[in-house]
Scaffold this motif. Structure first.
Motif, PDB file in Angstrom:
ATOM      1  N   THR A 177       7.437  36.580  28.803  1.00 59.29           N
ATOM      2  CA  THR A 177       6.763  35.993  27.629  1.00 59.29           C
ATOM      3  C   THR A 177       5.388  36.628  27.442  1.00 59.29           C
ATOM      4  O   THR A 177       4.995  36.970  26.326  1.00 59.29           O
ATOM      5  CB  THR A 177       6.598  34.461  27.811  1.00 59.29           C
ATOM      6  OG1 THR A 177       7.815  33.947  28.311  1.00 59.29           O
ATOM      7  CG2 THR A 177       6.223  33.782  26.535  1.00 59.29           C
ATOM      8  N   ASP A 178       4.688  36.786  28.574  1.00 63.15           N
ATOM      9  CA  ASP A 178       3.355  37.389  28.476  1.00 63.15           C
ATOM     10  C   ASP A 178       3.425  38.858  28.078  1.00 63.15           C
ATOM     11  O   ASP A 178       2.493  39.368  27.444  1.00 63.15           O
ATOM     12  CB  ASP A 178       2.603  37.223  29.801  1.00 63.15           C
ATOM     13  CG  ASP A 178       2.065  35.814  29.970  1.00 63.15           C
ATOM     14  OD1 ASP A 178       1.866  35.155  28.931  1.00 63.15           O
ATOM     15  OD2 ASP A 178       1.867  35.366  31.097  1.00 63.15           O
TER      16      ASP A 178
ATOM     17  N   ILE B  21       3.600  38.803  24.412  1.00 63.00           N
ATOM     18  CA  ILE B  21       2.259  38.488  23.874  1.00 63.00           C
ATOM     19  C   ILE B  21       1.367  39.721  23.971  1.00 63.00           C
ATOM     20  O   ILE B  21       0.628  40.056  23.029  1.00 63.00           O
ATOM     21  CB  ILE B  21       1.633  37.308  24.650  1.00 63.00           C
ATOM     22  CG1 ILE B  21       2.405  36.028  24.356  1.00 63.00           C
ATOM     23  CG2 ILE B  21       0.165  37.108  24.284  1.00 63.00           C
ATOM     24  CD1 ILE B  21       2.002  34.849  25.195  1.00 63.00           C
TER      25      ILE B  21
ATOM     26  N   LEU C 213      -0.460  41.578  20.943  1.00 64.20           N
ATOM     27  CA  LEU C 213      -1.921  41.711  20.908  1.00 64.20           C
ATOM     28  C   LEU C 213      -2.346  43.180  20.845  1.00 64.20           C
ATOM     29  O   LEU C 213      -3.308  43.516  20.146  1.00 64.20           O
ATOM     30  CB  LEU C 213      -2.553  41.013  22.118  1.00 64.20           C
ATOM     31  CG  LEU C 213      -2.480  39.485  22.107  1.00 64.20           C
ATOM     32  CD1 LEU C 213      -3.058  38.891  23.384  1.00 64.20           C
ATOM     33  CD2 LEU C 213      -3.213  38.906  20.904  1.00 64.20           C
TER      34      LEU C 213
ATOM     35  N   ILE D 153     -11.401  43.491  25.128  1.00 63.33           N
ATOM     36  CA  ILE D 153     -10.252  42.578  24.973  1.00 63.33           C
ATOM     37  C   ILE D 153      -8.974  43.296  25.425  1.00 63.33           C
ATOM     38  O   ILE D 153      -8.157  42.724  26.148  1.00 63.33           O
ATOM     39  CB  ILE D 153     -10.115  42.084  23.508  1.00 63.33           C
ATOM     40  CG1 ILE D 153     -11.312  41.200  23.127  1.00 63.33           C
ATOM     41  CG2 ILE D 153      -8.826  41.301  23.314  1.00 63.33           C
ATOM     42  CD1 ILE D 153     -11.372  40.791  21.660  1.00 63.33           C
TER      43      ILE D 153
ATOM     44  N   MET E 251      -8.483  43.278  29.109  1.00 61.93           N
ATOM     45  CA  MET E 251      -8.041  41.980  29.648  1.00 61.93           C
ATOM     46  C   MET E 251      -6.598  41.678  29.264  1.00 61.93           C
ATOM     47  O   MET E 251      -5.850  41.098  30.047  1.00 61.93           O
ATOM     48  CB  MET E 251      -8.984  40.884  29.158  1.00 61.93           C
ATOM     49  CG  MET E 251     -10.294  40.904  29.915  1.00 61.93           C
ATOM     50  SD  MET E 251     -11.276  39.467  29.600  1.00 61.93           S
ATOM     51  CE  MET E 251     -12.172  39.983  28.207  1.00 61.93           C
ATOM     52  N   VAL E 252      -6.227  42.090  28.059  1.00 63.35           N
ATOM     53  CA  VAL E 252      -4.855  41.840  27.582  1.00 63.35           C
ATOM     54  C   VAL E 252      -3.841  42.544  28.495  1.00 63.35           C
ATOM     55  O   VAL E 252      -2.771  42.009  28.780  1.00 63.35           O
ATOM     56  CB  VAL E 252      -4.714  42.315  26.111  1.00 63.35           C
ATOM     57  CG1 VAL E 252      -3.264  42.476  25.710  1.00 63.35           C
ATOM     58  CG2 VAL E 252      -5.410  41.323  25.177  1.00 63.35           C
TER      59      VAL E 252
ATOM     60  N   VAL F 220      -3.849  42.848  31.548  1.00 60.47           N
ATOM     61  CA  VAL F 220      -3.634  42.105  32.801  1.00 60.47           C
ATOM     62  C   VAL F 220      -2.611  40.974  32.606  1.00 60.47           C
ATOM     63  O   VAL F 220      -1.953  40.538  33.558  1.00 60.47           O
ATOM     64  CB  VAL F 220      -4.985  41.514  33.305  1.00 60.47           C
ATOM     65  CG1 VAL F 220      -4.815  40.748  34.599  1.00 60.47           C
ATOM     66  CG2 VAL F 220      -6.018  42.611  33.467  1.00 60.47           C
ATOM     67  N   LEU F 221      -2.487  40.513  31.353  1.00 63.00           N
ATOM     68  CA  LEU F 221      -1.701  39.298  31.088  1.00 63.00           C
ATOM     69  C   LEU F 221      -0.288  39.274  31.696  1.00 63.00           C
ATOM     70  O   LEU F 221       0.098  38.269  32.291  1.00 63.00           O
ATOM     71  CB  LEU F 221      -1.609  39.041  29.570  1.00 63.00           C
ATOM     72  CG  LEU F 221      -2.881  38.553  28.886  1.00 63.00           C
ATOM     73  CD1 LEU F 221      -2.631  38.309  27.398  1.00 63.00           C
ATOM     74  CD2 LEU F 221      -3.390  37.288  29.528  1.00 63.00           C
TER      75      LEU F 221
ATOM     76  N   GLU G  72      -0.569  38.365  35.290  1.00 61.40           N
ATOM     77  CA  GLU G  72      -1.475  37.275  35.652  1.00 61.40           C
ATOM     78  C   GLU G  72      -0.748  36.116  36.333  1.00 61.40           C
ATOM     79  O   GLU G  72      -1.326  35.426  37.174  1.00 61.40           O
ATOM     80  CB  GLU G  72      -2.200  36.769  34.388  1.00 61.40           C
ATOM     81  CG  GLU G  72      -3.438  35.984  34.715  1.00 61.40           C
ATOM     82  CD  GLU G  72      -3.841  35.035  33.610  1.00 61.40           C
ATOM     83  OE1 GLU G  72      -3.098  34.909  32.634  1.00 61.40           O
ATOM     84  OE2 GLU G  72      -4.905  34.419  33.741  1.00 61.40           O
TER      85      GLU G  72
ATOM     86  N   LEU H 254      -1.932  33.413  39.259  1.00 61.38           N
ATOM     87  CA  LEU H 254      -1.939  31.969  39.013  1.00 61.38           C
ATOM     88  C   LEU H 254      -1.042  31.234  40.000  1.00 61.38           C
ATOM     89  O   LEU H 254      -1.354  30.136  40.439  1.00 61.38           O
ATOM     90  CB  LEU H 254      -1.503  31.678  37.573  1.00 61.38           C
ATOM     91  CG  LEU H 254      -2.470  32.154  36.484  1.00 61.38           C
ATOM     92  CD1 LEU H 254      -1.858  31.981  35.109  1.00 61.38           C
ATOM     93  CD2 LEU H 254      -3.783  31.397  36.567  1.00 61.38           C
TER      94      LEU H 254
ATOM     95  N   LYS I 245      -0.731  27.401  40.031  1.00 61.99           N
ATOM     96  CA  LYS I 245      -0.725  27.100  38.597  1.00 61.99           C
ATOM     97  C   LYS I 245       0.492  27.782  37.983  1.00 61.99           C
ATOM     98  O   LYS I 245       0.813  28.916  38.360  1.00 61.99           O
ATOM     99  CB  LYS I 245      -1.989  27.632  37.922  1.00 61.99           C
ATOM    100  CG  LYS I 245      -3.245  26.855  38.257  1.00 61.99           C
ATOM    101  CD  LYS I 245      -4.429  27.515  37.582  1.00 61.99           C
ATOM    102  CE  LYS I 245      -5.739  26.841  37.928  1.00 61.99           C
ATOM    103  NZ  LYS I 245      -6.886  27.596  37.403  1.00 61.99           N
ATOM    104  N   ASP I 246       1.133  27.086  37.062  1.00 59.41           N
ATOM    105  CA  ASP I 246       2.314  27.664  36.426  1.00 59.41           C
ATOM    106  C   ASP I 246       2.018  27.887  34.945  1.00 59.41           C
ATOM    107  O   ASP I 246       1.933  26.926  34.181  1.00 59.41           O
ATOM    108  CB  ASP I 246       3.507  26.715  36.612  1.00 59.41           C
ATOM    109  CG  ASP I 246       4.766  27.280  35.988  1.00 59.41           C
ATOM    110  OD1 ASP I 246       4.780  28.471  35.627  1.00 59.41           O
ATOM    111  OD2 ASP I 246       5.745  26.504  35.862  1.00 59.41           O
ATOM    112  N   ILE I 247       1.884  29.151  34.570  1.00 54.70           N
ATOM    113  CA  ILE I 247       1.547  29.461  33.176  1.00 54.70           C
ATOM    114  C   ILE I 247       2.687  29.076  32.240  1.00 54.70           C
ATOM    115  O   ILE I 247       2.485  28.845  31.054  1.00 54.70           O
ATOM    116  CB  ILE I 247       1.166  30.970  33.029  1.00 54.70           C
ATOM    117  CG1 ILE I 247       0.569  31.268  31.646  1.00 54.70           C
ATOM    118  CG2 ILE I 247       2.357  31.895  33.282  1.00 54.70           C
ATOM    119  CD1 ILE I 247      -0.762  30.678  31.388  1.00 54.70           C
TER     120      ILE I 247
END
Lengths: 172, 490
Positions: free
Chosen positions: A18-19, A22, A26, A64, A67-68, A70-71, A74, A78, A83-85
């Motif tokens: 999914t990321d 995205i 982006l 930006i 950083m994008v 890395v998504l 990431e 997490l 943490k669960d994105i």
């Protein structure tokens, strides 16, 4: 034998799909904006002071972009922090939400024809009915009195101008 | 002293007092209603208060902000559904106490702790804000750039699932701020030949869309949630003896909350959780936590309300918002023609003291409203969502349209709502975007001015010790996920 050493790297597990989507979206947006900055008019040196108008947006776009990128990875970081994105997006968007978005977009699109009062009535009628609020008495009172009290408060007390529309056209 | 008297004089007009109490009432209501929040209410309020006197408008928003933080605890205690995120920790002990048959006592403890936390932070505010502003008066563009970069880096640690996503949101906000005609060169940027974009994107529709409309979409997913309610007949104030027992917890949490609030981008939620954790750590009755411990209620409540006052310090003294709500208050100040920052305090100190006074009145206002309206507030969470949210959309529509009588703004509001919904779904916060949008102008202006002064030499930024300090703080802020782990492991 150390199993971990010989285990092949699973690319699928490294990247969150999914990321990744995205990130691609982006990157496309960033690219479009980058090319747009290339089309900015050139200011005269008198105004530019060696700081061209595109400089700051371009710096932002580069940061930006960094950083994008890395998504997609990431989720690994997490997970280490428990943490669960994906927790928020595991389920697909409910049809109710999608239709609510569509309904409000349609009402806004017609609001110039409807005018302020009919637009408010349309919102107060369409959304609760679509959300299965079937208590007729409550609904009728709500559809009539809520828009009227809003008109009274904002138009007559606070002096907010309400755009006329179909209702005013018919009445006149 | 003269300025304090002047400020209070500005405030103590009948109309202003009514507006402040109105702000308190709206704040408690939106705080108590799950889904509605103070930032949303402030965003909706901005277009309608723009025609008011600045003192009245900003005081009303500041009062709403204070009261909204307390309002969230009402539903946290009575239905175990925090009306606002800062009340999450209050529910941990407030709801068990209410279930044990003492809902009035739980509400009373929350109200008194909130008032004391709020007053503590206001005392700090009245001393710290002018002090901070006097230091900031010495700042040049480079120092301001360093400060703004530090504030942006703090977005990484703002509540939310991911630091990187918060930063992307924040920088996207800064980028949105570049839309329109560039003030230095007169060049159009990212307008795509749309005339309405020449003056840039208006704050109001973006704020309303991100905070109100996106929440409507989120709420449409859970329209049929059923909650169990506990009846509260009246709010019961704690006895003097009980307060004496809790004084250290309240004082500690107030200090924590004020400090967290002063840090740019750190909000009441973080303060409340820290207040709760510290209350538990220092408690002699740890076993009571989670079962209705009074310390578990006053700890987070004093902290989250203290954070509200603390967040106003950087907002007014430096022009750097301390939280999502203060970012909106900052936007309102800009719309009223003020330049938030040290000049606001040095040139119009009476205005700042009037806001201080409004927040003080608000603190006693919500205690009074809580005392007389506990029974009513235990019912408001049961307003049918199917009727509440269409009403919110009506207000959003009117608010975004009436600001500049433009349908384009309504479309911006709707687009921001859709964007906010999808951002939230994928872990990107709306609050960092708003803070970026508001800080954007300061970042670009100070950057451009510095580059002109330094003749385009980036390294010259390192000539100022203050800039170096801010860059070091930025480094620590961005690397905090790594070093905080090492620190806590030891």
């Amino acid at each position: 034998m150390d199993k971990n050493k010989s285990a092949p790297i699973n690319l699928g597990a490294l990247i969150n799909k999914t990321d990744l989507i995205i990130t691609i979206v982006l990157i496309i947006i960033i690219s479009v904006l980058w090319f747009e900055t290339k089309n900015f008019e050139k200011a005269s040196d008198l105004f530019a002071n060696n700081i061209p108008a595109e400089m700051f947006p371009q710096i932002l776009l580069i940061v930006i972009l960094g950083m994008v990128l890395v998504l997609p990875f990431e989720h690994l970081l997490l997970k280490k922090n428990k943490k669960d994105i994906d927790s928020n997006r595991k389920k697909s968007i409910p049809n109710t939400t999608l239709f609510t978005m569509l309904l409000l977009t349609v009402i806004v699109a017609f609001s110039e024809i409807l005018g302020a009062i009919l637009t408010m009535i349309a919102i107060c009628a369409a959304l609760p009915i679509y959300w299965k609020e079937y208590r007729a008495k409550v609904l009728i009172l709500y559809i009539i009195f809520f828009p009227l009290s809003v008109v009274f408060l904002f138009n007559f007390v606070l002096g907010v101008y309400f755009e006329p529309g179909l209702l005013e056209y018919i009445l006149n | 002293m003269e300025d304090v008297v002047k400020g209070l004089g500005l405030l103590l007009e009948f109309e202003n007092i009514i507006l402040i109490l109105g702000g308190v009432l709206i704040g408690v209501l939106v705080g108590a209603l799950p889904g509605l929040s103070s930032p949303m209410a402030i965003a909706l309020l901005i277009p309608f208060t723009i025609s008011l006197e600045p003192v009245a408008a900003i005081s009303m928003m500041a009062a709403l902000y204070c009261a909204g933080t307390f309002g969230g605890s009402i539903t946290a205690i009575l239905i175990n559904a925090p009306g606002a995120p800062p009340a999450v920790a209050t529910a941990l002990d407030g709801y068990p106490m209410a279930k044990n048959g003492e809902p009035g006592r739980a509400l009373g403890l929350a109200a008194v702790a909130s008032v004391l936390g709020g007053i503590f932070s206001l005392i700090v505010f009245i001393f710290a804000a002018p002090l901070l502003a006097s230091v900031a008066l010495e700042f040049g563009p480079a120092e301001y750039f360093g400060l703004a970069i530090f504030a942006l880096s703090m977005l990484a640690s703002m509540s939310g699932i991911s630091s990187i996503r918060n930063l992307i949101s924040g920088l996207t906000g800064v980028l949105l701020g570049t839309i329109g005609i560039h003030l230095t060169t007169g060049v159009e940027r990212f307008t795509f030949n749309i005339g309405e974009l020449e003056e840039g994107i208006s704050f109001v529709p973006v704020l309303i869309g991100l905070f109100a409309v996106s929440e409507l979409f989120k709420q449409s997913e859970k329209l049929n949630n059923v909650v169990e309610r506990i009846h509260a007949k009246a709010l019961k104030l704690p006895t003097w003896k009980e307060l004496k027992k809790l004084k250290y917890t309240i004082l500690r949490s107030s200090g924590i909350g004020t400090f967290i609030g002063i840090l740019p981008a750190e909000g009441s939620t973080v303060a409340a959780i820290m207040g709760y954790n510290e209350a538990r750590r220092w408690s002699k009755n740890k076993e009571l936590f989670g079962k209705g411990s009074p310390e578990g209620i006053v700890g987070p409540e004093a902290a989250n309300n203290a954070a509200a006052g603390g967040a106003m310090v950087p907002t007014l003294a430096l022009g750097i918002p301390g939280s999502g709500s203060t970012a909106l208050i900052l936007a309102a100040l800009i719309m009223h023609g003020f330049r938030p920052g040290p000049y606001l305090i040095s040139e119009t100190p009476e205005f700042v003291y009037a806001i201080f006074g409004a927040m003080l009145i608000a603190n006693f206002g919500f205690l009074f409203i809580g005392l007389v309206g506990a029974k009513f507030f235990s019912l408001i969470a049961f307003i049918p969502r199917k009727l509440l949210w269409p009403a919110v959309f009506v207000f959003s529509l009117i608010g975004s349209y009436s600001f500049s009588s433009s349908m384009f703004d309504v479309w911006i509001m709707l687009a921001a709502g859709l964007l906010g919904y999808f951002m939230d779904r994928h872990g990107f916060g709306a609050a960092p975007l708003v803070m970026g949008l508001i800080l954007g102008k300061l970042v670009e202006e100070s950057f451009s001015q510095s580059m002109i002064i330094y003749d385009n030499n980036f390294l010259s930024f390192f000539e100022s010790p203050i800039v170096i300090l801010f860059f070091v703080l930025t480094f620590f802020s961005l690397s905090s996920p790594f070093w905080s782990k090492l620190f806590f492991k030891k």
